[in-house]
Design a protein around this motif. Structure first.
Motif, PDB file in Angstrom:
ATOM      1  N   ARG A  30       0.823  -1.213   0.000  1.00 26.54           N
ATOM      2  CA  ARG A  30       0.000   0.000   0.000  1.00 26.54           C
ATOM      3  C   ARG A  30       0.856   1.261   0.000  1.00 26.54           C
ATOM      4  N   VAL A  31       1.988   1.227   0.702  1.00 25.94           N
ATOM      5  CA  VAL A  31       2.905   2.367   0.726  1.00 25.94           C
ATOM      6  C   VAL A  31       3.439   2.638  -0.678  1.00 25.94           C
ATOM      7  N   LEU A  32       3.837   1.585  -1.371  1.00 32.23           N
ATOM      8  CA  LEU A  32       4.356   1.754  -2.729  1.00 32.23           C
ATOM      9  C   LEU A  32       3.290   2.317  -3.668  1.00 32.23           C
ATOM     10  N   THR A  33       2.068   1.845  -3.526  1.00 35.60           N
ATOM     11  CA  THR A  33       0.974   2.336  -4.363  1.00 35.60           C
ATOM     12  C   THR A  33       0.694   3.811  -4.089  1.00 35.60           C
ATOM     13  N   LEU A  34       0.624   4.172  -2.812  1.00 32.64           N
ATOM     14  CA  LEU A  34       0.359   5.574  -2.467  1.00 32.64           C
ATOM     15  C   LEU A  34       1.516   6.478  -2.860  1.00 32.64           C
ATOM     16  N   THR A  35       2.727   5.989  -2.777  1.00 30.01           N
ATOM     17  CA  THR A  35       3.883   6.794  -3.171  1.00 30.01           C
ATOM     18  C   THR A  35       3.829   7.117  -4.656  1.00 30.01           C
ATOM     19  N   ASP A  36       3.471   6.117  -5.470  1.00 34.56           N
ATOM     20  CA  ASP A  36       3.315   6.373  -6.903  1.00 34.56           C
ATOM     21  C   ASP A  36       2.194   7.370  -7.173  1.00 34.56           C
ATOM     22  N   HIS A  37       1.101   7.259  -6.419  1.00 34.93           N
ATOM     23  CA  HIS A  37      -0.009   8.187  -6.579  1.00 34.93           C
ATOM     24  C   HIS A  37       0.411   9.611  -6.231  1.00 34.93           C
ATOM     25  N   LEU A  38       1.183   9.747  -5.152  1.00 37.21           N
ATOM     26  CA  LEU A  38       1.576  11.079  -4.704  1.00 37.21           C
ATOM     27  C   LEU A  38       2.619  11.710  -5.617  1.00 37.21           C
ATOM     28  N   LYS A  39       3.328  10.902  -6.398  1.00 36.14           N
ATOM     29  CA  LYS A  39       4.248  11.480  -7.376  1.00 36.14           C
ATOM     30  C   LYS A  39       3.479  12.225  -8.457  1.00 36.14           C
ATOM     31  N   LEU A  40       2.296  11.738  -8.794  1.00 38.58           N
ATOM     32  CA  LEU A  40       1.465  12.390  -9.801  1.00 38.58           C
ATOM     33  C   LEU A  40       0.620  13.519  -9.212  1.00 38.58           C
ATOM     34  N   HIS A  41       0.138  13.318  -7.990  1.00 35.45           N
ATOM     35  CA  HIS A  41      -0.776  14.266  -7.354  1.00 35.45           C
ATOM     36  C   HIS A  41      -0.147  14.764  -6.050  1.00 35.45           C
ATOM     37  N   GLY A  42       0.759  15.700  -6.173  1.00 36.88           N
ATOM     38  CA  GLY A  42       1.529  16.157  -5.027  1.00 36.88           C
ATOM     39  C   GLY A  42       0.738  16.887  -3.970  1.00 36.88           C
ATOM     40  N   LYS A  43      -0.394  17.476  -4.330  1.00 37.69           N
ATOM     41  CA  LYS A  43      -1.176  18.250  -3.369  1.00 37.69           C
ATOM     42  C   LYS A  43      -2.354  17.477  -2.798  1.00 37.69           C
TER      43      LYS A  43
END
Length: 88
Positions: A30-43
């Motif tokens: 889940r951490v890896l998935t959220l990290t990838d998501h946050l790279k695209l959506h920083g805010k």
């Protein structure tokens, strides 16, 4: 990633879904998935908060595992490549 897909890709068997090792590996996924998501959506601050909560829970589980079963802890750390082991 759904739980069924994660179970098939996990090295742990289906009977061990409640074990600390499975929980840590699931949280790592889940951490890896959220990290990838946050790279695209920083805010996306709600996702950031969720990531912090997941990291805190994983840290507590890792502490528990290191205190109860050190060999399992070391194997899991090496398998998931989460942290570097301290040389004692």
């Amino acid at each position: 990633m759904s739980k069924k897909l994660f179970l098939s890709s996990s090295l742990l068997s289906k009977e061990q879904t409640g074990s600390v090792e499975f929980q840590i590996s699931h949280l790592t996924n889940r951490v890896l998935t959220l990290t990838d998501h946050l790279k695209l959506h920083g805010k996306d601050y709600s996702s950031q908060r969720g990531l912090w909560k997941i990291l805190g829970k994983r840290k507590r589980l890792l502490n528990y595992l290191s205190q109860t079963n050190l060999t399992s802890y070391e194997n899991l750390i090496n398998k998931l490549s989460i942290r570097k082991l301290k040389i004692r």
